[in-house]
Design an enzyme around this catalytic site. Structure first.
Site, PDB file in Angstrom:
ATOM      1  N   ASN A  46      47.120 109.763  17.689  1.00  0.00           N
ATOM      2  CA  ASN A  46      46.871 109.922  19.119  1.00  0.00           C
ATOM      3  C   ASN A  46      48.093 110.540  19.804  1.00  0.00           C
ATOM      4  OD1 ASN A  46      45.655 109.338  21.905  1.00  0.00           O
ATOM      5  ND2 ASN A  46      44.145 108.436  20.541  1.00  0.00           N
ATOM      6  N   ARG A  47      48.312 110.254  21.091  1.00  0.00           N
ATOM      7  CA  ARG A  47      49.287 111.014  21.875  1.00  0.00           C
ATOM      8  C   ARG A  47      50.572 110.230  22.157  1.00  0.00           C
ATOM      9  NH1 ARG A  47      44.169 112.404  23.128  1.00  0.00           N
ATOM     10  NH2 ARG A  47      43.761 114.659  23.187  1.00  0.00           N
ATOM     11  N   HIS A  60      40.175 109.927  11.065  1.00  0.00           N
ATOM     12  CA  HIS A  60      39.612 110.798  12.102  1.00  0.00           C
ATOM     13  C   HIS A  60      38.318 111.459  11.592  1.00  0.00           C
ATOM     14  CE1 HIS A  60      39.567 113.776  15.379  1.00  0.00           C
ATOM     15  NE2 HIS A  60      40.421 112.972  15.992  1.00  0.00           N
ATOM     16  N   ASP A  98      36.533 110.244  25.573  1.00  0.00           N
ATOM     17  CA  ASP A  98      37.699 110.363  24.697  1.00  0.00           C
ATOM     18  C   ASP A  98      38.579 109.192  25.094  1.00  0.00           C
ATOM     19  OD1 ASP A  98      39.540 111.121  22.856  1.00  0.00           O
ATOM     20  OD2 ASP A  98      39.808 113.165  23.594  1.00  0.00           O
ATOM     21  N   GLU A 108      37.639 106.077  15.899  1.00  0.00           N
ATOM     22  CA  GLU A 108      38.975 105.912  15.314  1.00  0.00           C
ATOM     23  C   GLU A 108      39.454 104.469  15.451  1.00  0.00           C
ATOM     24  OE1 GLU A 108      41.825 109.049  16.663  1.00  0.00           O
ATOM     25  OE2 GLU A 108      40.089 109.760  17.794  1.00  0.00           O
TER      26      GLU A 108
END
Length: 427
Positions: free
Chosen positions: A126-127, A225, A306, A387
């Protein structure tokens, strides 16, 4: 499972007694290589339903490794330790491939868009906000790869699912991959060694990911993923996955994000009946699309999902995550048309749902998917990514107290992720 248990036991013992990181890595490699060589036997027994002697270790002509058990068959590639095909039975007894991928392993490296098809994003999934984090007061800057340099997604421009993993072991029902990530890779501190094992049993797919920091404290958070379409793009009523039913009974909260999907620090309630209410009862993914609140739900200018949903379980439910007594699946997704249903069990405490808002009809489906004369590409909302992971960008939110699950050093127990996918058919 027994094979992987031996591998991990040798790995952990090597780490626990190491006095020198280089010596440790070498010892681990020797142990793993010795254990793996014993399992790479073309004469191994074949899976149930397959004639004896037909199993062959190693990749096929398309670069794929196959494992199988009753009611399930799966194929994997070394690139990203990715699942490329997953075959399960539908309501008519036919076999359908329910995940996105390519027909040949070489296509994954050629695709410049790199949609993370079925791979293991890492070293941090992820981020990461501003591509920056701190450990014990020291700031680290990792390579950005999204939103014009505003953040790092799935480990950076050369994250773990961009690389070819080593196959350590391949049996009729299991495969183990290994990756070594050097100190400084993508800007992350310290060397890390990781193993991912995929195993199948009767109508079940089991994932175990293990990663050990060898030299320095570093963030580690992995995931799987996989893009799902439980109709294998063969539903005559259309290729959309918005007709799939989703139920997440433990997820009555989510992590708030800004316009580029970076967590703000807020934890939001998923109000009953809202577009993010998948916990009060099962509902189709597309049901919320009639609500104006769906606009922007997946970031600025985006319509769909998302979203990182939190898994809120009691300690008893969490310890029994396989559901033997009190626990249960963190998510259940099903298709009324194919009848295929998948229940996801995991000890992870967050669950990202992506409704393929970014698909635009350019990604091809595989030759074994779709209908003769029908569309051959994935439309917008034609798939769903589920996920299993921990709280996203938790390394930048100390108030969440996720450090013990996301930051690991050479003296710590290894990072572990476990997930089990149980398939059934709704009559």
């Amino acid at each position: 499972m027994a094979i992987f248990g031996l591998l991990v036991l040798g790995l952990v013992c090597g780490w626990a007694g190491a006095q020198n990181a280089t010596r440790t890595a070498a010892a681990v490699a020797t142990t793993l290589a010795t254990s793996a060589s014993a399992t790479f036997s073309p004469s191994a027994l074949s899976p149930p339903g397959v004639p004896l002697g037909t199993f062959k270790a190693g990749p096929d002509a398309d670069g794929k490794y196959t494992i199988a058990a009753e009611g399930i068959r799966a194929q994997f590639i070394a690139y990203g330790a990715s699942v490329s095909n997953l075959y399960v039975k539908d309501r008519w007894g036919g076999e359908r491939d329910v995940v996105l991928g390519y027909d040949n392993a070489s296509a994954y490296e050629r695709d410049a868009s790199h949609p993370h098809l079925g791979g293991v994003p890492g070293r941090y999934a992820n981020r990461i906000k501003n591509s920056t984090f701190s450990i014990e007061g020291k700031a680290y800057h990792v390579l950005p790869n999204e939103n014009g340099g505003a953040d790092t997604l799935h480990g950076g421009p050369d994250g773990w699912d961009w690389r070819n993993w080593t196959v350590l072991a391949h049996t009729p029902t299991s495969i183990t991959f290994e990756l070594r990530d050097p100190d400084g890779s993508q800007g992350f501190p310290g060397e890390v060694i990781s193993q991912v094992t995929y195993t199948v049993a009767k109508q079940r797919w089991y994932i175990r990911m293990v990663a050990q920091a060898l030299t320095k404290k570093t963030p580690i958070m992995l995931s799987s993923h996989v893009y799902w379409n439980l109709d294998a793009f063969q539903n005559p009523n259309g290729l959309s996955a918005l007709n799939h039913t989703l139920y997440m009974p433990y997820s009555n909260r989510r992590i708030a994000t800004d316009g580029i999907l970076i967590p703000t620090g807020q934890l939001l309630a998923n109000e009953r009946g809202s577009v993010n209410d998948f916990w009060s009862e099962p509902r189709t993914i597309g049901e919320g699309f009639g609500d104006p609140a769906i606009a922007g739900n997946c970031g600025g200018g985006c319509v769909g999902y998302d979203t990182c949903y939190l898994v809120n379980r009691t300690p008893e439910e969490e310890s029994d995550w396989r559901g033997a007594r009190r626990g249960g699946p963190v998510a259940v997704m099903g298709s009324e048309w194919s009848g295929i249903r998948v229940a996801v069990y995991t000890e992870q405490e967050a669950f990202q749902v992506y409704s393929c808002n970014g698909q635009n009809g350019t990604m091809p489906i595989k030759s074994n998917q779709g209908n003769v004369g029908g569309p051959r590409t994935v439309p917008q909302y034609g798939c769903v990514v589920l996920e299993v992971e921990d709280w996203i960008d938790g390394i930048n939110h100390p108030e969440w107290e996720r450090q013990a699950r996301q930051v690991f050093g050479p003296g710590d127990a290894p990072y572990v992720l476990e997930a089990e996918y149980r398939f059934s058919v709704e009559e």
